[in-house]
Write an enzyme that holds these catalytic residues in place. Structure first.
Site, PDB file in Angstrom:
ATOM      1  N   CYS A 326      29.612 -25.000 -29.836  1.00  0.00           N
ATOM      2  CA  CYS A 326      30.927 -24.654 -30.391  1.00  0.00           C
ATOM      3  C   CYS A 326      31.065 -25.192 -31.822  1.00  0.00           C
ATOM      4  O   CYS A 326      30.415 -24.683 -32.715  1.00  0.00           O
ATOM      5  CB  CYS A 326      32.037 -25.158 -29.472  1.00  0.00           C
ATOM      6  SG  CYS A 326      33.636 -24.364 -29.775  1.00  0.00           S
ATOM      7  N   HIS A 424      30.714 -23.519 -23.813  1.00  0.00           N
ATOM      8  CA  HIS A 424      30.837 -24.825 -23.175  1.00  0.00           C
ATOM      9  C   HIS A 424      30.370 -24.697 -21.727  1.00  0.00           C
ATOM     10  O   HIS A 424      30.593 -23.681 -21.073  1.00  0.00           O
ATOM     11  CB  HIS A 424      32.293 -25.291 -23.192  1.00  0.00           C
ATOM     12  CG  HIS A 424      32.814 -25.589 -24.561  1.00  0.00           C
ATOM     13  ND1 HIS A 424      32.474 -26.723 -25.248  1.00  0.00           N
ATOM     14  CD2 HIS A 424      33.652 -24.886 -25.367  1.00  0.00           C
ATOM     15  CE1 HIS A 424      33.093 -26.721 -26.421  1.00  0.00           C
ATOM     16  NE2 HIS A 424      33.806 -25.612 -26.514  1.00  0.00           N
TER      17      HIS A 424
END
Length: 480
Positions: A326, A424
């Site tokens: 991310c 994630h």
């Protein structure tokens, strides 16, 4: 409602455990936290964002998490400001004073969610935030007694004896409350006890005599629980097994987010995982993972100030592997642009390890995802995306993952040393985890099933609550 004398007293864990106790009895139960402040978050099935702890509590209750379970989420972006998320969607960035003024409006969202949950479930377990004894925040409070009082929700007050001063914590907290708030506190729970309970008993007797309120139980210190942290980084790691270990290091960015990405690695017997904080020397490692960040440009500047850029370059020269997740992915590119000032504005040069640039957009990307690695025998990956950035460049033509519907994600460098992804939960699925560890240099990588460990921990927690608490007396306090 479970409130705590301090942050990290065990509120989230107690709510999860009580939820599992109730659902094992066939009772429909839902968790609820009016206001949460955390950088660990989760994505609901309908594309909303809530605190990670409430997603875990929903799992304990065996229900799907919804935005009603955490209607107000604050994600700190600085010491005095935070992104305000209401019913799963970003509302605005506010400083502390502006949010304090906004609480009157936020309370309406809280009351609306609470009413929906009460209508849909037999029991709603409410979690407080921080401590109800924070006098300076009592005005317009929506997280503790400011919620409990208008709804007349009975309160269980939890204290962590492992910190020391447990009787002062409990009596002091009670003394800071108004009389009508004190009346809502129906009793106490002492958490994380280790020792001879007989030596503690005189103190428990004194506490009950002093306050006129019962102690519903004393919970033992449960070592090795594999449960998602609400926010604090859990630096302790189980002892490794026999044989060679893969050394993995993660920088503790000032605004590190969703560090639950590393729970599976922390639990892995063949992985030596270290979180490296400010001022610490960057040690040699097999794998460096750059984690998510709430303020990517600011955290990238922090990396440079703490010597990580030359350390990463040296690591790659010696054949080490590097993953960016991310915000960590965004740092790997050539540049980061923030034209809408979503995280402060301006542009920042990236580490330049992958050929792409990232621009922060107006809308946050929130979705649960499933896909496969584009290498490593196509191992399945499941997880979620939470990001503002849109990344584009030649590096994206060599994606690290292919998500459902054929959507490419992230990038893998041509030499195979650098991997970046927006997903994630990259290490959560056992097959993908083993493939990633083999890629990083662990020849015979075992697979750790994080979901199974989490489920076993919830069962163990519920067993402990049943053995350590006077639950019939606690249930008698529930409002009809």
């Amino acid at each position: 409602m479970v409130q705590g004398t301090t942050s990290d007293a065990g509120k989230s864990t107690v709510v999860a455990g009580l939820a599992r106790v109730l659902v094992r009895q066939g009772i429909r139960v839902a968790p609820f936290k009016p206001q949460n402040m955390a950088l660990n978050s989760a994505v609901t099935a309908d594309g909303g964002e809530i605190g990670r702890a409430q997603a875990l509590q929903a799992l304990a209750a065996r229900v799907a998490p919804t935005v009603d379970m955490n209607p107000v989420l604050l994600k700190p972006s600085s010491d005095t400001g935070a992104q305000v998320i209401v019913h799963g969607k970003v509302l605005a960035d506010m400083n502390a004073r502006a949010y304090h003024d906004y609480k009157r409006v936020a309370y309406a969202a809280v009351a609306e969610s609470f009413a929906r949950l009460r209508a849909a479930y037999d029991v709603v377990l409410v979690e407080g935030a921080g401590s109800p004894a924070e006098i300076n925040l009592r005005d317009r409070d929506i997280a503790n007694m400011g919620f409990a009082l208008p709804h007349q929700v009975p309160v269980l007050l939890v204290a962590d004896i492992d910190r020391g001063g447990v009787f002062a914590h409990l009596t002091g907290t009670l003394a800071c409350l108004a009389e009508d708030e004190q009346a809502l506190v129906r009793g106490f729970l002492i958490n994380r006890f280790r020792g001879d309970i007989g030596l503690l008993q005189p103190g428990l007797d004194w506490l009950e005599a002093k306050t006129g309120k019962p102690v519903f139980g004393t919970l033992p210190y449960l070592h090795g629980l594999q449960l998602d942290a609400e926010d604090a980084i859990q630096v302790a790691q189980p002892a490794g097994g026999d044989g060679p270990l893969l050394k993995v290091i993660v920088p503790v960015l000032p605004r590190i987010s969703n560090h639950t990405d590393f729970d599976a690695l922390r639990a892995h017997p063949q992985v030596d995982l270290s979180f490296i904080g400010p001022g610490q020397q960057v040690p040699p490692a097999d794998l460096i993972v750059l984690p998510g960040s709430k303020s990517v440009q600011a955290d990238l500047r922090w990396l440079r100030a703490n010597g990580w850029e030359p350390a990463i370059q040296r690591h790659l020269r010696y054949g080490g592997k590097l993953i960016g997740i991310c915000g960590g992915l965004q740092m790997l590119g050539r540049a980061l642009h923030d034209p809408l000032a979503r995280e402060g504005g301006g542009s920042e040069a990236g580490l330049g390890l992958l050929d792409f640039e990232t621009t922060l957009a107006a809308e946050k990307q929130l979705r649960q995802v499933q896909g496969r690695l584009t290498w490593g025998e196509g191992a399945v990956v499941t997880g979620y995306e939470i990001h503002l950035g849109l990344s584009d460049g030649l590096a994206m033509q060599r994606p690290a993952l292919t998500l459902a519907g054929g959507r490419p994600d992230g990038a893998l460098s041509a030499d195979g040393q650098v991997l970046g992804t927006y997903v994630h939960g990259l290490f959560d699925q056992p097959e993908a985890q083993a493939a990633l560890l083999r890629w990083a240099g662990l020849g015979q990588a075992a697979a750790v099933d994080l979901a199974a460990l989490r489920e076993a921990s919830l069962e163990r927690l519920a067993d402990s609550l049943e053995a350590s608490m006077d639950l019939p007396a606690l249930w008698a306090q529930l409002e009809p």
